[in-house]
Design a protein around this motif. Structure first.
Motif, PDB file in Angstrom:
ATOM      1  N   VAL A  70     -11.980  30.425   5.136  1.00 17.70           N
ATOM      2  CA  VAL A  70     -11.207  31.068   6.190  1.00 17.70           C
ATOM      3  C   VAL A  70     -12.062  32.090   6.921  1.00 17.70           C
ATOM      4  O   VAL A  70     -12.823  32.833   6.321  1.00 17.70           O
ATOM      5  N   ARG A  89     -16.170  27.398  15.688  1.00 17.56           N
ATOM      6  CA  ARG A  89     -16.017  27.533  17.140  1.00 17.56           C
ATOM      7  C   ARG A  89     -16.006  28.990  17.589  1.00 17.56           C
ATOM      8  O   ARG A  89     -16.247  29.287  18.753  1.00 17.56           O
ATOM      9  N   SER A 121      -2.707  32.696   7.555  1.00 15.20           N
ATOM     10  CA  SER A 121      -4.080  33.162   7.285  1.00 15.20           C
ATOM     11  C   SER A 121      -4.483  32.968   5.824  1.00 15.20           C
ATOM     12  O   SER A 121      -5.648  32.765   5.527  1.00 15.20           O
ATOM     13  N   LEU A 122      -3.531  33.017   4.905  1.00 17.07           N
ATOM     14  CA  LEU A 122      -3.863  32.808   3.490  1.00 17.07           C
ATOM     15  C   LEU A 122      -3.948  31.305   3.196  1.00 17.07           C
ATOM     16  O   LEU A 122      -3.650  30.478   4.049  1.00 17.07           O
ATOM     17  N   PRO A 165     -13.535  33.115  11.351  1.00 13.80           N
ATOM     18  CA  PRO A 165     -14.496  34.171  11.054  1.00 13.80           C
ATOM     19  C   PRO A 165     -13.807  35.525  10.904  1.00 13.80           C
ATOM     20  O   PRO A 165     -12.846  35.804  11.617  1.00 13.80           O
ATOM     21  N   ARG A 182      -8.649  35.694  15.302  1.00 12.41           N
ATOM     22  CA  ARG A 182     -10.090  35.537  15.036  1.00 12.41           C
ATOM     23  C   ARG A 182     -10.525  34.086  15.299  1.00 12.41           C
ATOM     24  O   ARG A 182     -11.316  33.840  16.180  1.00 12.41           O
ATOM     25  N   ALA A 183      -9.965  33.140  14.517  1.00 12.89           N
ATOM     26  CA  ALA A 183     -10.369  31.746  14.693  1.00 12.89           C
ATOM     27  C   ALA A 183      -9.848  31.205  16.023  1.00 12.89           C
ATOM     28  O   ALA A 183     -10.506  30.404  16.685  1.00 12.89           O
ATOM     29  N   ILE A 184      -8.660  31.650  16.387  1.00 10.84           N
ATOM     30  CA  ILE A 184      -8.063  31.204  17.646  1.00 10.84           C
ATOM     31  C   ILE A 184      -7.127  32.320  18.114  1.00 10.84           C
ATOM     32  O   ILE A 184      -6.515  32.985  17.288  1.00 10.84           O
ATOM     33  N   THR A 185      -7.053  32.545  19.408  1.00 15.81           N
ATOM     34  CA  THR A 185      -6.195  33.636  19.881  1.00 15.81           C
ATOM     35  C   THR A 185      -4.856  33.086  20.367  1.00 15.81           C
ATOM     36  O   THR A 185      -4.708  31.885  20.594  1.00 15.81           O
ATOM     37  N   ASP A 201      -5.261  28.796   6.061  1.00 17.39           N
ATOM     38  CA  ASP A 201      -6.638  29.263   6.297  1.00 17.39           C
ATOM     39  C   ASP A 201      -6.931  29.455   7.779  1.00 17.39           C
ATOM     40  O   ASP A 201      -8.067  29.292   8.209  1.00 17.39           O
ATOM     41  N   ALA A 202      -5.933  29.783   8.565  1.00 17.99           N
ATOM     42  CA  ALA A 202      -6.150  29.920  10.003  1.00 17.99           C
ATOM     43  C   ALA A 202      -5.759  31.324  10.441  1.00 17.99           C
ATOM     44  O   ALA A 202      -4.586  31.687  10.414  1.00 17.99           O
ATOM     45  N   ILE A 203      -6.754  32.115  10.821  1.00 21.99           N
ATOM     46  CA  ILE A 203      -6.476  33.489  11.236  1.00 21.99           C
ATOM     47  C   ILE A 203      -6.356  33.543  12.745  1.00 21.99           C
ATOM     48  O   ILE A 203      -7.354  33.467  13.463  1.00 21.99           O
TER      49      ILE A 203
END
Lengths: 284, 462
Positions: free
Chosen positions: A88, A28, B172-173, A90, B216-219, B211-213
């Motif tokens: 993981v 996304r 994030s890890l 972007p 970057r992936a979501i603010t 695995d969620a940064i």
């Protein structure tokens, strides 16, 4: 759809493979030039790979890789329906496109896969895009049709002349510049040595050069510092400050040395091909 | 009955020359008898100075009194009133600067071993009541996002879920625990303990997304505007490793302690079944004097290095690591080079590290930190033969969240700006831990997470 499931797999040539993977959180927000970090399974290392594309609607990202190292050989074992342990991203800053009118993207070998979303993204952004693809020989040529559909001009080069035009991409770039073609920027994507020479040609003619760097890294968020490189005398992290840098500022010799750090361990891994490609991890 | 012995009950430990070859926990923990005997050393001071030294105000004399009576589960319940992670804090808190540093016993002998007792109580509870079924807390209908599954985030999530909030933790890890899993080694804090704490939170209803940064992936703004989170806690940690900016720092074989420790602890490079590459060096120099430097040095020894040096520019008086870590490191054969400062890393022709050039230091006048400033002794340069250099000289703040969150203000150090209640300038957004203060301790981060949880509760109860 399971998280990080392989939804598509296509062999592009003898050692390159195109995968689509379900990773909606990454898809996304993904932009050309950005990368992901993946882990094949619980025992796998974390490796960075620049995305070759993404589809926000399907929630998938594209990876094109050559099976040359331990992790990519393991990736080769994954079929449609199998899952990666982790994807993981972007990560990194997207390719800078605003304000550019005409660019030349130069891809070397595997780098062409990463140049693909970048060059097509430039074109879609309204930037006139000339693409030079370079390969060792005919058997290794990839994405020709895809590029032809997505950029303004395409030149395919092979080192031995077995397909397209004979010669290096750098020679083609110089030929175009000498023939009077104007570029705001030359973007190099490929092995460090090829990027070094491409950037040097751009510099010679006073054209801004951009190189998309790859480096060892673990987290991809700036925490490990493994990807640090010398940019204009300053230490920068490829993961958060890059991956694209002004090619004239890169300390290429240091970068090339650092990219070979674990070469011996990797060579040892390749000697264990039987264990790696026996598929034991996935199918026992 | 009071035990008048002036020294702590010694901690049973693996012998130094055995443990420096394995990753099993160094300290084996008190037995029930030792714990009761140690608890009876507590003088039950009326002013409770120990509590004032604790960032989360554990009711120390109360829990110790229960240990003395052999009521270990009651002791655990008392600790749990204010601390979310006692099995972890008992192991990694710098007690000598906190609770134990204030203990009256410390004036004429050794303080009560508060950290060891806390660990004993937490481990006893896990062994005897660890399987107890946890019932999810009834929800209050409010959604809160926590960014970062390290000590600050876990503490914040724990307090919020107990109050009925629907909590989602973004990490994030690929694994939860933050510095507790990637930084602190197995021999000091077994990862099973961290996993058990996370499992407890999950059982209570906390959702973890790895695995969620965020940024970057979501603010942060998207979490609030699109995902329906009414409040967000930012506990993303310290971030980027600092380097010395000396010649040769980018030679092959120089890495940050973060990288070295992450390869070993998170990526399990010490176990043969994991793919993680790691450099097996014979002679390793670790630059720095904090807990991270001690962890890196002790890992290096366990990975098979023959000589491991700690290079620290001040003296043994100023070294910031926990007293116990230094003691353990010395026992394990780490070679401490005090009053020594690197000036260059030396390399071979093919770019590998072959030595570190250092200069001897002496202490001058006190500096801004109050510690005597180290000054170079001219002409005292020498080269230490090493094939690996690990930089453990601190971290710089990561600006990803500040850069990607609308109008979120920084503090003077470049961290996320907060008031005493952990609130940022943006209503509903709270922050705490190293992301605010720069590198500090697990317990301070935990304390900040708890302050933020209280702030979020107040904000959402309005």
């Amino acid at each position: 759809m399971k998280m990080f499931e392989v939804t598509y797999k296509r062999r592009l040539n003898s050692n390159m493979v195109w995968l689509k993977i379900y990773a909606p959180l990454v898809a996304r927000k993904a932009r050309p030039g950005q990368f992901i970090i993946l882990r094949t399974d619980e025992y796998g290392e974390r490796i960075p790979l620049t995305m070759a594309g993404h589809d926000e609607k399907d929630g998938t990202i594209d990876l094109i890789y050559a099976a040359v190292g331990r992790t990519t050989m393991l990736m080769d074992q994954l079929e449609v329906g199998d899952c990666f342990a982790d994807i993981v991203g972007p990560l990194g800053k997207p390719t800078h496109m605003d304000g550019l009118k005409r660019v030349c993207v130069v891809g070397g070998g595997t780098g062409n896969a990463l140049a693909y979303p970048l060059a097509c993204g430039m074109h879609a952004h309204g930037v006139e895009t000339v693409m030079i693809e370079g390969f060792k020989n005919k058997d290794l040529v990839i994405l020709e049709d895809e590029f032809r559909a997505g950029v303004d001009e395409l030149y395919v080069m092979t080192d031995d002349g077995s397909y397209g035009e004979k010669g290096f991409t750098t020679a083609k770039l110089e030929e175009l510049i000498q023939a009077g073609e104007k570029f705001d920027e030359v973007i190099a994507v490929g092995p460090p040595m090829m990027m070094k020479f491409t950037c040097q040609i751009a510099e010679k003619y006073g054209i801004k050069s951009v190189a998309s760097l790859t480096a060892y890294m673990i987290d991809g968020t700036g925490m490990c510092g493994g990807c640090r490189c010398n940019i204009g005398g300053e230490d920068k992290f490829v993961c958060v400050d890059g991956p694209e840098f002004d090619g004239s500022l890169v300390d290429w010799d240091e970068l090339i040395k650092r990219s070979n750090y674990y070469k011996d361990q990797e060579a040892e891994d390749r000697a264990h091909v039987c264990r790696l490609t026996g598929g034991v991890r996935y199918h026992d | 009955m009071i035990n008048l012995v002036r020294e702590k009950n010694p901690m049973p430990e693996q012998a130094p020359d055995i443990r420096n070859k394995n990753f099993l926990e160094v300290a084996e923990g008190y037995t029930e008898e030792m714990a009761v005997n140690e608890a009876m050393r507590c003088l039950k001071c009326r002013k409770k100075p120990c509590m004032s030294g604790c960032p989360v105000m554990v009711k120390i004399p109360d829990f110790i009194a229960k240990v003395a009576e052999g009521e270990f589960e009651e002791a655990y319940q008392i600790i749990s009133e204010t601390s979310s992670l006692p099995a972890i804090c008992g192991r990694v808190c710098p007690q000598e600067n906190q609770c134990e540093g204030k203990c009256v016993h410390g004036k004429k002998g050794e303080p009560v071993a508060i950290g060891r007792l806390e660990r004993f109580v937490a481990d006893w509870h896990a062994a005897n009541y660890g399987d107890e079924e946890i019932t999810p807390v009834e929800g209050n209908g409010h959604k809160v996002a926590v960014i970062g599954a390290g000590p600050a985030g876990l503490a914040c999530a724990g307090d919020l879920v107990n109050k009925g909030y629907e909590v989602t933790v973004y990490e994030s890890l690929h694994k939860t625990g933050g510095v507790l899993v990637y930084g602190i080694p197995q021999f000091r804090l077994p990862k099973e303990i961290v996993a058990a704490e996370v499992a407890k939170l999950e059982a209570k209803g906390v959702k973890f997304v790895t695995d969620a940064i965020v940024g970057r992936a979501i603010t942060v703004d998207e979490l609030m505007e699109e995902e329906g989170f009414e409040s967000v806690f930012i506990g993303t940690g310290a971030g980027l490793p600092a380097f010395m900016k000396i010649p040769g720092e980018n030679l092959l074989g120089v890495c940050s302690a973060n990288e070295y420790l992450t390869r070993i602890n998170l990526m399990k490079a010490y176990l043969p079944e994991y793919d993680t590459p790691i450099q097996y060096a014979k002679n390793i120099a670790v630059v720095g004097g904090g807990n991270v430097a001690m962890d890196a040095a002790r890992c290096a020894k366990r990975m098979g290095a023959e000589n491991v040096y700690i290079i620290y520019r001040r003296s043994a008086e100023e070294i910031p690591a926990r007293a116990e870590e230094i003691h353990h490191a010395v026992e394990e054969g780490i070679d401490f080079r005090y009053l020594t400062n690197p000036v260059a890393v030396k390399g071979t022709e093919d770019g590998h590290v072959c030595g570190i050039e250092c200069v001897k230091m002496e202490l001058g006048e006190p500096d801004a930190s109050g510690r005597r400033r180290p000054v170079e002794i001219k002409g005292s340069n020498f080269i230490l033969d090493v094939d690996c250099v690990i930089m453990a000289i601190g971290t710089k703040l990561n600006t990803l969240i500040l850069d990607t969150t609308n109008e979120l203000a920084a503090n003077s150090k470049g961290g996320i700006g907060t008031d005493a209640g952990a609130a940022t300038n943006r209503p509903g957004i709270f922050a705490g831990g190293d992301a605010v203060t720069g590198a500090a301790t697990v317990i301070k981060a935990m304390g900040a997470g708890k302050v933020a949880a209280a702030g979020i509760d107040e904000f959402l109860s309005k």
